[in-house]
Design a protein around this motif. Structure first.
Motif, PDB file in Angstrom:
ATOM      1  N   PHE A   1       0.861  -1.181   0.000  1.00 52.14           N
ATOM      2  CA  PHE A   1       0.000   0.000   0.000  1.00 52.14           C
ATOM      3  C   PHE A   1       0.900   1.234   0.000  1.00 52.14           C
ATOM      4  O   PHE A   1       1.035   1.914   1.013  1.00 52.14           O
ATOM      5  N   PRO A   2       1.515   1.530  -1.143  1.00 55.61           N
ATOM      6  CA  PRO A   2       2.496   2.626  -1.174  1.00 55.61           C
ATOM      7  C   PRO A   2       1.898   3.994  -0.865  1.00 55.61           C
ATOM      8  O   PRO A   2       2.638   4.913  -0.506  1.00 55.61           O
ATOM      9  N   GLU A   3       0.580   4.122  -0.958  1.00 53.33           N
ATOM     10  CA  GLU A   3      -0.050   5.404  -0.663  1.00 53.33           C
ATOM     11  C   GLU A   3      -0.081   5.703   0.834  1.00 53.33           C
ATOM     12  O   GLU A   3      -0.304   6.846   1.242  1.00 53.33           O
ATOM     13  N   LEU A   4       0.156   4.695   1.658  1.00 48.59           N
ATOM     14  CA  LEU A   4       0.129   4.881   3.114  1.00 48.59           C
ATOM     15  C   LEU A   4       1.502   5.301   3.624  1.00 48.59           C
ATOM     16  O   LEU A   4       2.531   4.875   3.110  1.00 48.59           O
ATOM     17  N   THR A   5       1.493   6.099   4.671  1.00 52.17           N
ATOM     18  CA  THR A   5       2.739   6.429   5.367  1.00 52.17           C
ATOM     19  C   THR A   5       3.177   5.185   6.148  1.00 52.17           C
ATOM     20  O   THR A   5       2.363   4.275   6.387  1.00 52.17           O
ATOM     21  N   PRO A   6       4.432   5.124   6.575  1.00 52.98           N
ATOM     22  CA  PRO A   6       4.857   3.973   7.389  1.00 52.98           C
ATOM     23  C   PRO A   6       3.979   3.792   8.644  1.00 52.98           C
ATOM     24  O   PRO A   6       3.634   2.669   9.000  1.00 52.98           O
ATOM     25  N   ARG A   7       3.584   4.879   9.304  1.00 53.34           N
ATOM     26  CA  ARG A   7       2.743   4.765  10.497  1.00 53.34           C
ATOM     27  C   ARG A   7       1.361   4.238  10.134  1.00 53.34           C
ATOM     28  O   ARG A   7       0.801   3.401  10.823  1.00 53.34           O
ATOM     29  N   GLU A   8       0.793   4.729   9.024  1.00 56.25           N
ATOM     30  CA  GLU A   8      -0.511   4.230   8.589  1.00 56.25           C
ATOM     31  C   GLU A   8      -0.431   2.746   8.245  1.00 56.25           C
ATOM     32  O   GLU A   8      -1.345   1.982   8.561  1.00 56.25           O
ATOM     33  N   HIS A   9       0.662   2.352   7.640  1.00 55.25           N
ATOM     34  CA  HIS A   9       0.864   0.933   7.318  1.00 55.25           C
ATOM     35  C   HIS A   9       0.889   0.108   8.605  1.00 55.25           C
ATOM     36  O   HIS A   9       0.284  -0.965   8.694  1.00 55.25           O
ATOM     37  N   GLU A  10       1.571   0.620   9.620  1.00 52.96           N
ATOM     38  CA  GLU A  10       1.653  -0.046  10.915  1.00 52.96           C
ATOM     39  C   GLU A  10       0.270  -0.154  11.559  1.00 52.96           C
ATOM     40  O   GLU A  10      -0.103  -1.209  12.086  1.00 52.96           O
TER      41      GLU A  10
ATOM     42  N   VAL B   1      -4.896   7.725  16.619  1.00 54.20           N
ATOM     43  CA  VAL B   1      -5.188   6.458  15.945  1.00 54.20           C
ATOM     44  C   VAL B   1      -6.417   6.632  15.050  1.00 54.20           C
ATOM     45  O   VAL B   1      -6.425   6.203  13.889  1.00 54.20           O
ATOM     46  N   SER B   2      -7.447   7.276  15.569  1.00 57.07           N
ATOM     47  CA  SER B   2      -8.658   7.520  14.771  1.00 57.07           C
ATOM     48  C   SER B   2      -8.344   8.333  13.521  1.00 57.07           C
ATOM     49  O   SER B   2      -8.874   8.053  12.442  1.00 57.07           O
ATOM     50  N   ASN B   3      -7.480   9.330  13.664  1.00 60.10           N
ATOM     51  CA  ASN B   3      -7.087  10.134  12.510  1.00 60.10           C
ATOM     52  C   ASN B   3      -6.357   9.290  11.468  1.00 60.10           C
ATOM     53  O   ASN B   3      -6.602   9.415  10.267  1.00 60.10           O
ATOM     54  N   HIS B   4      -5.451   8.428  11.937  1.00 59.41           N
ATOM     55  CA  HIS B   4      -4.733   7.539  11.008  1.00 59.41           C
ATOM     56  C   HIS B   4      -5.724   6.623  10.285  1.00 59.41           C
ATOM     57  O   HIS B   4      -5.606   6.408   9.076  1.00 59.41           O
ATOM     58  N   ILE B   5      -6.682   6.098  11.016  1.00 62.98           N
ATOM     59  CA  ILE B   5      -7.652   5.185  10.417  1.00 62.98           C
ATOM     60  C   ILE B   5      -8.498   5.912   9.375  1.00 62.98           C
ATOM     61  O   ILE B   5      -8.739   5.374   8.277  1.00 62.98           O
ATOM     62  N   SER B   6      -8.908   7.114   9.664  1.00 63.62           N
ATOM     63  CA  SER B   6      -9.667   7.897   8.677  1.00 63.62           C
ATOM     64  C   SER B   6      -8.852   8.109   7.411  1.00 63.62           C
ATOM     65  O   SER B   6      -9.365   7.979   6.293  1.00 63.62           O
ATOM     66  N   SER B   7      -7.591   8.402   7.589  1.00 66.52           N
ATOM     67  CA  SER B   7      -6.704   8.609   6.440  1.00 66.52           C
ATOM     68  C   SER B   7      -6.526   7.314   5.647  1.00 66.52           C
ATOM     69  O   SER B   7      -6.542   7.324   4.411  1.00 66.52           O
ATOM     70  N   ILE B   8      -6.375   6.209   6.362  1.00 65.20           N
ATOM     71  CA  ILE B   8      -6.230   4.901   5.710  1.00 65.20           C
ATOM     72  C   ILE B   8      -7.470   4.592   4.884  1.00 65.20           C
ATOM     73  O   ILE B   8      -7.368   4.186   3.721  1.00 65.20           O
ATOM     74  N   PHE B   9      -8.642   4.780   5.475  1.00 65.13           N
ATOM     75  CA  PHE B   9      -9.891   4.513   4.757  1.00 65.13           C
ATOM     76  C   PHE B   9      -9.980   5.350   3.483  1.00 65.13           C
ATOM     77  O   PHE B   9     -10.361   4.854   2.426  1.00 65.13           O
ATOM     78  N   ALA B  10      -9.623   6.615   3.596  1.00 62.00           N
ATOM     79  CA  ALA B  10      -9.691   7.501   2.427  1.00 62.00           C
ATOM     80  C   ALA B  10      -8.702   7.060   1.349  1.00 62.00           C
ATOM     81  O   ALA B  10      -9.053   6.976   0.166  1.00 62.00           O
ATOM     82  N   LYS B  11      -7.470   6.778   1.767  1.00 62.38           N
ATOM     83  CA  LYS B  11      -6.446   6.397   0.793  1.00 62.38           C
ATOM     84  C   LYS B  11      -6.734   5.052   0.139  1.00 62.38           C
ATOM     85  O   LYS B  11      -6.433   4.855  -1.042  1.00 62.38           O
ATOM     86  N   LEU B  12      -7.303   4.113   0.905  1.00 62.89           N
ATOM     87  CA  LEU B  12      -7.622   2.790   0.346  1.00 62.89           C
ATOM     88  C   LEU B  12      -9.000   2.760  -0.295  1.00 62.89           C
ATOM     89  O   LEU B  12      -9.396   1.749  -0.875  1.00 62.89           O
ATOM     90  N   GLN B  13      -9.732   3.854  -0.153  1.00 66.14           N
ATOM     91  CA  GLN B  13     -11.087   3.977  -0.695  1.00 66.14           C
ATOM     92  C   GLN B  13     -11.984   2.844  -0.192  1.00 66.14           C
ATOM     93  O   GLN B  13     -12.639   2.152  -0.964  1.00 66.14           O
ATOM     94  N   VAL B  14     -11.967   2.665   1.138  1.00 73.74           N
ATOM     95  CA  VAL B  14     -12.849   1.701   1.790  1.00 73.74           C
ATOM     96  C   VAL B  14     -13.784   2.471   2.708  1.00 73.74           C
ATOM     97  O   VAL B  14     -13.452   3.562   3.186  1.00 73.74           O
ATOM     98  N   ALA B  15     -14.942   1.877   2.957  1.00 69.62           N
ATOM     99  CA  ALA B  15     -15.954   2.565   3.761  1.00 69.62           C
ATOM    100  C   ALA B  15     -16.053   2.032   5.182  1.00 69.62           C
ATOM    101  O   ALA B  15     -16.732   2.622   6.012  1.00 69.62           O
ATOM    102  N   SER B  16     -15.380   0.913   5.464  1.00 68.98           N
ATOM    103  CA  SER B  16     -15.529   0.322   6.797  1.00 68.98           C
ATOM    104  C   SER B  16     -14.250  -0.384   7.220  1.00 68.98           C
ATOM    105  O   SER B  16     -13.385  -0.706   6.404  1.00 68.98           O
ATOM    106  N   ARG B  17     -14.192  -0.638   8.506  1.00 72.36           N
ATOM    107  CA  ARG B  17     -13.076  -1.382   9.076  1.00 72.36           C
ATOM    108  C   ARG B  17     -13.008  -2.784   8.461  1.00 72.36           C
ATOM    109  O   ARG B  17     -11.922  -3.281   8.162  1.00 72.36           O
ATOM    110  N   ALA B  18     -14.166  -3.394   8.261  1.00 68.05           N
ATOM    111  CA  ALA B  18     -14.204  -4.742   7.676  1.00 68.05           C
ATOM    112  C   ALA B  18     -13.576  -4.754   6.284  1.00 68.05           C
ATOM    113  O   ALA B  18     -12.794  -5.660   5.958  1.00 68.05           O
TER     114      ALA B  18
END
Length: 155
Positions: free
Chosen positions: A91-100, A125-142
């Protein structure tokens, strides 16, 4: 522990009773914590949440003079020693922390546990997760978990 950290206690035990084996049972599995415990003299490192049989086996192994580490810790230690680092190309669009953070989500940890594990505020953590969802274009944790596990994360 009110007076010492686990690493400090391990260091002190190793100093005053070098024949005593120390097994760390902890929730921290970041590289810094693992390697600090090893440098302090721990002969084993097992994560809380490990199956009771694994904890018993680890106690017996360390008491017998063996070194033992949970599978995730052992894999990371070997990668560190061999000079390999985690592959962030999945997932190259993620920062190392987001990847973690994504890896820990895929491993089944909730936000509070991720915050403790990484030493972050829950809001961070919530901010990182929001960013991850946006970058991966997913709508949920699942959805994020499915994508991450398909890429080999969370193991």
């Amino acid at each position: 522990m009110p007076d010492l950290t686990g690493v400090e206690a391990t260091r002190e035990i190793s100093r005053v009773a070098p024949d005593v084996a120390v097994l760390m049972l902890t929730m921290f599995d970041d590289d810094e914590s693992v390697f600090a415990a090893m440098r302090a003299g721990a002969q084993g490192y097992v994560l809380k949440g490990a199956a009771p049989d694994n904890v018993i086996r680890a106690i017996a192994a360390v008491a017998a003079g063996e070194a033992i580490f949970g599978p995730g810790v052992a894999r990371r230690a070997l990668n560190h020693l061999s000079g390999r680092t985690p592959d962030h190309r999945t997932f190259p669009e993620l920062t190392p922390r987001e990847h973690e953070v994504l890896n820990l989500i895929a491993a089944g940890l909730g936000n509070a546990a991720i915050a403790v594990r990484l030493g972050l505020a829950p809001a961070t953590v919530s901010n990182h997760i929001s960013s991850i969802f946006a970058k991966l274009q997913v709508a949920s944790r699942a959805e994020a978990i499915i994508r991450a596990r398909s890429a080999g994360l969370g193991q």
